[in-house]
Design an enzyme around this catalytic site. Structure first.
Site, PDB file in Angstrom:
ATOM      1  CB  THR A 156      -2.747  -4.427   0.511  1.00 57.32           C
ATOM      2  OG1 THR A 156      -2.685  -3.960  -1.730  1.00 57.32           O
ATOM      3  CG2 THR A 156      -1.266  -3.785   0.569  1.00 57.32           C
ATOM      4  CB  SER A 193      -0.222  -0.193   1.265  1.00 57.76           C
ATOM      5  OG  SER A 193      -0.355  -0.306   2.344  1.00 57.76           O
ATOM      6  NE  ARG A 245      -6.630   1.465   2.281  1.00 61.03           N
ATOM      7  CZ  ARG A 245      -6.079   0.305   2.617  1.00 61.03           C
ATOM      8  NH1 ARG A 245      -5.791   0.378   3.422  1.00 61.03           N
ATOM      9  NH2 ARG A 245      -6.253  -0.359   1.712  1.00 61.03           N
ATOM     10  N   GLY A 247      -3.014  -5.128   9.902  1.00 62.92           N
ATOM     11  CA  GLY A 247      -3.324  -6.125   8.971  1.00 62.92           C
ATOM     12  C   GLY A 247      -1.348  -7.330   8.766  1.00 62.92           C
ATOM     13  CE1 TYR A 248       1.579  -4.026   6.891  1.00 58.78           C
ATOM     14  CE2 TYR A 248       3.467  -3.126   8.285  1.00 58.78           C
ATOM     15  CZ  TYR A 248       2.722  -3.316   6.891  1.00 58.78           C
ATOM     16  OH  TYR A 248       3.765  -2.111   5.874  1.00 58.78           O
ATOM     17  CG  HIS A 269      -1.026   1.514   7.668  1.00 55.58           C
ATOM     18  ND1 HIS A 269      -1.572   2.656   6.276  1.00 55.58           N
ATOM     19  CD2 HIS A 269      -2.489   1.071   7.787  1.00 55.58           C
ATOM     20  CE1 HIS A 269      -2.564   1.961   6.091  1.00 55.58           C
ATOM     21  NE2 HIS A 269      -3.491   0.130   6.602  1.00 55.58           N
ATOM     22  CD  GLU A 329      -1.067   5.661   7.270  1.00 54.66           C
ATOM     23  OE1 GLU A 329      -0.817   5.273   6.292  1.00 54.66           O
ATOM     24  OE2 GLU A 329      -2.185   5.532   7.894  1.00 54.66           O
ATOM     25  CB  THR A 344     -14.877   2.080   5.030  1.00 55.83           C
ATOM     26  OG1 THR A 344     -14.097   2.789   5.504  1.00 55.83           O
ATOM     27  CG2 THR A 344     -16.370   1.634   5.683  1.00 55.83           C
TER      28      THR A 344
END
Length: 375
Positions: free
Chosen positions: A66, A45, A208, A257-258, A254, A237, A175
């Site tokens: 992603t 991303s 986001r 999701g890592y 961020h 960011e 979202t």
């Protein structure tokens, strides 16, 4: 064949090496020279993919490891005849477990039972639907808000954002970022929305950054609004607002999701899509790629209450391990990206085998995503 990959995509060199020469590069900024002679580009991303990046190059396939695609101009890729694949749902489990880790921490700190709360989920896609299922397994009431799905007539009971604003104790956003159109999500949580939240609400954004108006959020917190905030994503960011960072309850760079599993899924999904694009379809068995977890097995006695669930969840992933480093270095240029680039291995709950005394406990933990069994 030359395949350019983001250096932070795990297992990319081994997998894409089956198909051609792999060149691993940094993702932000992506060095333009690396694209010369490249046939394919695999990104995350942090890399914006558009005409400015690829015009005049011979790249014929782009993959992003992603779920989100707002960093890719998919319309231009289609117009240019360039193949494309994302990795929908690859990190959904990791984001769900991030939300639980944060909520368990706040529940312990503030002394509340999650079962007594109503959770509003904005965006019921790969992440939101999984979050709803796990919350329901714990007996927690959920309210779902997803206007596109509601308008399609999907078989769920959907609510308006105003309903969640009134009724939900916890509101969590999952979202995509849509900057225009009937389902615009840019600043979905704006000053008016924030002003209308009753005292004591919990706001989570792990989707986001610009879905929540960060300037309006800072203004509300500076004015003393009684609001608990968990932010994993920021506007913008990597240059997040330091005053906002100082006022939120949980702050991370961020990385929701890592998980190692999530990253590996992203890589394998775009690898499989690219191999199919080439007419050489290959599949990957995910567990064969992963190392043993740091903690493989634990035994519990009795039915797991909230305190036990928190211990199990935090044994695998405690959100504080990401909050503390960000606060320590956020003021230093480049540190936001460095934390992401050098992110330590993090596993999902499925990596932990939980041995239980009874079937009821094992069933609950299995529904939550643990590898639970009676023994």
């Amino acid at each position: 064949m030359k395949i350019v990959v983001d250096e932070n995509m795990p297992y990319a060199e081994a997998l894409f090496g089956r198909l051609g020469e792999v060149v691993a590069v940094r993702g932000r900024p992506l060095p333009a020279a690396a694209l010369v002679g490249a046939d394919a580009l695999m990104v995350r991303s942090v890399t914006t993919v558009n005409q400015a990046l690829l015009a005049g190059q011979r790249v014929r396939f782009v993959g992003t490891a992603t779920a989100g695609t707002d960093h890719v101009d998919t319309a231009w890729l289609a117009q240019a005849g360039i193949g494309f694949s994302a990795a929908p749902g690859c990190n959904a489990i990791a984001v769900v477990e991030y939300v639980f880790s944060a909520l368990m921490l706040l529940a312990e700190r503030d002394g509340f039972a999650l079962r007594d709360k109503t959770v509003g989920i904005v965006g019921v896609g790969n992440v939101g639907s999984r979050l709803q299922r796990r919350l329901t397994a714990l007996g927690i009431r959920t309210l779902l808000c997803d206007p596109p799905r509601a308008d399609r007539g999907d078989d769920e009971q959907f609510h308006s954002l105003a309903d969640l604003q009134r009724e939900a104790d916890i509101i969590t956003f999952h979202t995509p970022l849509n900057k225009s159109g009937p389902y615009r999500t840019l600043h979905l949580a704006d000053a008016d929305f924030l002003r209308g939240l009753p005292p004591g609400r919990i706001l989570i954004n792990a989707g986001r950054g610009a879905v929540v108006d960060n300037a309006a959020l800072l203004q509300a917190l500076e004015a003393g609004q009684d609001l608990r905030v968990v932010l994993d994503v920021w506007e913008p960011e990597p240059m997040l607002s330091l005053p906002l960072l100082a006022r939120v309850d949980i702050a991370t760079p961020h990385i929701a999701g890592y998980s190692l599993e999530g990253k590996a899924r992203g890589t394998t999904q775009v690898f499989e899509a690219f191999s199919t694009f080439l007419g050489q379809p290959q599949s990957v068995v995910l567990p064969s790629l992963l190392p043993p977890p740091p903690v493989a097995s634990v035994r519990i006695h009795g039915h797991p209450d909230q305190a036990m669930l928190k211990r199990l969840m935090h044994l695998v992933y405690d959100v504080r391990r990401d909050d503390v480093p960000l606060r320590r270095v956020a003021a230093q240029e480049g540190e936001f990206d460095r934390l992401r680039k050098h992110y330590p291995a993090r596993r999902e709950w499925s990596s932990l085998q939980v041995l239980c005394d009874d079937c009821t406990s094992a069933s609950l933990l299995t529904a939550l995503g643990f590898d639970a069994r009676v023994a």
